[in-house]
Design an enzyme around this catalytic site. Structure first.
Site, PDB file in Angstrom:
ATOM      1  N   SER A 194      44.945  67.831  -1.422  1.00  0.00           N
ATOM      2  CA  SER A 194      44.414  69.250  -0.681  1.00  0.00           C
ATOM      3  C   SER A 194      42.942  68.921  -0.694  1.00  0.00           C
ATOM      4  CB  SER A 194      44.616  70.488  -1.626  1.00  0.00           C
ATOM      5  OG  SER A 194      43.842  71.455  -1.035  1.00  0.00           O
ATOM      6  N   GLY A 195      42.326  68.337  -1.507  1.00  0.00           N
ATOM      7  CA  GLY A 195      40.694  67.843  -1.460  1.00  0.00           C
ATOM      8  C   GLY A 195      40.722  66.968  -0.325  1.00  0.00           C
ATOM      9  N   TRP A 197      42.406  66.917   2.553  1.00  0.00           N
ATOM     10  CA  TRP A 197      42.750  67.503   3.614  1.00  0.00           C
ATOM     11  C   TRP A 197      41.330  68.045   3.938  1.00  0.00           C
ATOM     12  CZ3 TRP A 197      42.096  72.753   4.556  1.00  0.00           C
ATOM     13  CH2 TRP A 197      42.483  73.151   5.618  1.00  0.00           C
ATOM     14  N   HIS A 198      40.291  68.623   3.031  1.00  0.00           N
ATOM     15  CA  HIS A 198      39.103  69.264   3.579  1.00  0.00           C
ATOM     16  C   HIS A 198      38.140  68.425   3.939  1.00  0.00           C
ATOM     17  CE1 HIS A 198      40.861  72.421   1.001  1.00  0.00           C
ATOM     18  NE2 HIS A 198      40.301  73.396   1.570  1.00  0.00           N
ATOM     19  N   GLY A 199      38.287  66.934   3.710  1.00  0.00           N
ATOM     20  CA  GLY A 199      37.338  65.954   4.029  1.00  0.00           C
ATOM     21  C   GLY A 199      37.834  64.675   3.442  1.00  0.00           C
TER      22      GLY A 199
END
Length: 217
Positions: A194-195, A197-199
């Site tokens: 998920s991290g 995915w944010h960048g």
């Protein structure tokens, strides 16, 4: 594009959805413009049947849609953009600021992100209503949460349910022989993904690791 087409392909593979033979309906699902940029991340099981069904515009949908659009604009323009000025002032020169000022800036940054993101989501959901389409809710007053798991059940709901269904549960099932250790490993890895995915940057990996560690207890 990636999340919605992945969920479509995986749901067909699992037998939860039949492949559509209508290329226009499929293209409308993948690129439905109100929620394309900021979400909510929709599933084909919810959006495709609505696209394929006849729709009639009603006063109630128009009223509710316009209310959501205006509420989203208020969050974005009044809340987020107002906080942004102070946040930029604090973080552009942090070494020159008092610790109390930096803490207030950090709190304002949280409200700026919430106003931006939930505002965009409200605008997207409201705009979809004008087309007779119902999108899933993406935020449910997350700052009133009493725990980290509750927060993640109320913040960016469409991403978190996607991660649960297509990342966490398959890993937890694959590692079920490890019992609790397998579940904990699946939690941590899900947050790391998920991290990313944010960048695509180490700071986002660290962000995911912090949330995963906070979630585990």
């Amino acid at each position: 594009y990636t999340f919605q087409t992945l969920s479509y392909s995986i749901d067909i593979y699992r037998g939860n959805l039949k492949a559509t033979r209508d290329p226009i309906a499929f293209a409308a699902f993948v690129s439905f413009f109100p929620q394309l940029v900021a979400g909510p991340i929709e599933r084909a099981t919810n959006l495709l049947p609505q696209i394929n069904s006849p729709r009639t515009f009603t006063y109630e949908q128009g009223r509710d849609g316009m209310r959501l659009i205006l509420w989203g604009l208020f969050k974005k323009v009044v809340v987020a953009d107002t906080c942004a000025g102070f946040v930029d002032f604090c973080f552009n020169s942090p070494s020159e600021q008092h610790p109390v000022t930096l803490f207030i800036g950090l709190v304002c940054f949280a409200f700026q992100i919430y106003g931006d993101f939930s505002g965009y989501s409200d605008i997207a959901i409201g705009t979809a209503k004008l087309f007779g389409i119902e999108l899933m809710s993406n935020f449910k007053t997350p700052f009133f949460s009493k725990s980290v798991p509750e927060f993640w059940n109320r913040w960016h709901i469409s991403l978190n349910t996607w991660m649960n269904d297509y990342v966490f549960f398959p890993m937890a099932f694959a590692w079920r022989r490890a019992k609790k250790r397998g579940v904990l490993a699946a939690v941590l890895l899900t947050f790391l993904i998920s991290g990313l995915w944010h960048g695509a940057d180490w700071k986002f990996v660290v962000w995911g690791a912090i949330h995963g560690i906070a979630f585990v207890p």
